[in-house]
Design a protein around this motif. Structure first.
Motif, short mmCIF file in Angstrom:
data_model
loop_
_atom_site.label_atom_id
_atom_site.label_comp_id
_atom_site.label_asym_id
_atom_site.label_seq_id
_atom_site.Cartn_x
_atom_site.Cartn_y
_atom_site.Cartn_z
N TYR A 57 0.85 -1.18 0.00
CA TYR A 57 0.00 0.00 0.00
C TYR A 57 0.89 1.24 0.00
CZ TYR A 57 -4.23 -2.68 0.85
OH TYR A 57 -5.29 -3.55 0.73
N GLU A 101 -9.25 5.19 2.61
CA GLU A 101 -9.27 5.37 1.16
C GLU A 101 -7.98 5.99 0.63
OE1 GLU A 101 -13.41 5.31 2.72
OE2 GLU A 101 -11.68 6.53 3.25
N ASP A 102 -7.18 6.58 1.51
CA ASP A 102 -5.92 7.19 1.09
C ASP A 102 -4.82 6.16 0.88
OD1 ASP A 102 -7.01 9.78 1.17
OD2 ASP A 102 -6.60 9.95 3.31
N LYS A 104 -3.55 3.15 -1.20
CA LYS A 104 -3.81 2.55 -2.50
C LYS A 104 -2.97 1.30 -2.66
CE LYS A 104 -6.97 4.92 -3.74
NZ LYS A 104 -8.20 4.19 -3.62
N PHE A 112 2.37 3.84 -9.35
CA PHE A 112 1.50 4.66 -8.50
C PHE A 112 1.84 6.12 -8.74
CE2 PHE A 112 1.20 6.84 -4.30
CZ PHE A 112 -0.17 6.77 -4.12
N ILE A 118 -8.45 10.30 -6.71
CA ILE A 118 -9.05 9.06 -6.19
C ILE A 118 -10.52 9.23 -5.87
CG2 ILE A 118 -6.91 8.07 -5.34
CD1 ILE A 118 -7.75 8.98 -2.51
#
Length: 190
Positions: A57, A101-102, A104, A112, A118
């Protein structure tokens, strides 16, 4: 659209703390043109590539990441012609909270963009790159991007207490890295 890497002065990638392998992540920037006119700001694309062999992530640019007030650090260094001084940074002291949600998911081999869109509340663009005042003098500008998720403390990311346990789990799946991109050169002309 053709993407040019104007001038590469070197690609530096700092070591991932956990595995001590400097090739696990690459960071590079590019722009779609070499010459801009006064009044224009450069369009820069940031790409962080996951070469680690595992899914991880990553967190994009958050409110105040650019000013290093919170992690992840996500900012550009702009070397201007004739050492022109930068305008004084002005902003409020408020910051949004880190959300799940931050984070990814970036699978092995994927890339990325820490400035990608987003959702309506997502990642923040670079104010410094968008400031016309930073590109008002004719001459050559060298631009480098920096990214850091070195901190392992949720408080450094301004995580919200309501989601503390979930955010900690995601942060534990985030590599502790410091990256420096290549340097590109653009020219501002009258």
């Amino acid at each position: 659209m053709k993407i040019l890497s104007i001038l590469t002065l070197g690609l530096l990638v700092f070591t991932n703390i956990e595995t001590n392998n400097s090739n696990e992540f690459e960071c590079f920037i590019s722009t779609n043109k070499e010459i801009y006119e006064i009044g224009e700001t450069p369009e820069i694309t940031v790409t962080i590539k996951n070469n680690s062999g595992k899914d991880v992530y990553l967190i994009g640019s958050l409110d105040a990441s650019e000013y290093k007030w919170r992690s992840p650090y996500c900012y550009f260094e702009i070397n201007k012609p004739n050492n022109i001084s930068s305008p004084i940074l002005k902003r409020c002291g408020n910051m949004n909270s880190l959300r799940k949600e931050d984070f990814k998911l970036v699978k092995s081999g994927q890339s990325f963009d820490p400035y990608q869109s987003i959702d309506d509340y997502g990642f923040f663009s670079s104010n410094e790159i968008k400031k016309k005042e930073n590109f008002q003098a004719p001459g050559k500008y060298k631009i480098t991007f920096y990214y850091s998720t070195k901190s392992t403390e949720l408080s450094d990311y301004r995580g919200h207490d309501n989601q503390k346990n979930e955010l900690k789990k995601l942060l534990n799946k985030t590599p502790n890295i410091e990256l420096i991109s290549n340097t590109i050169e653009i020219e501002i002309k009258k």
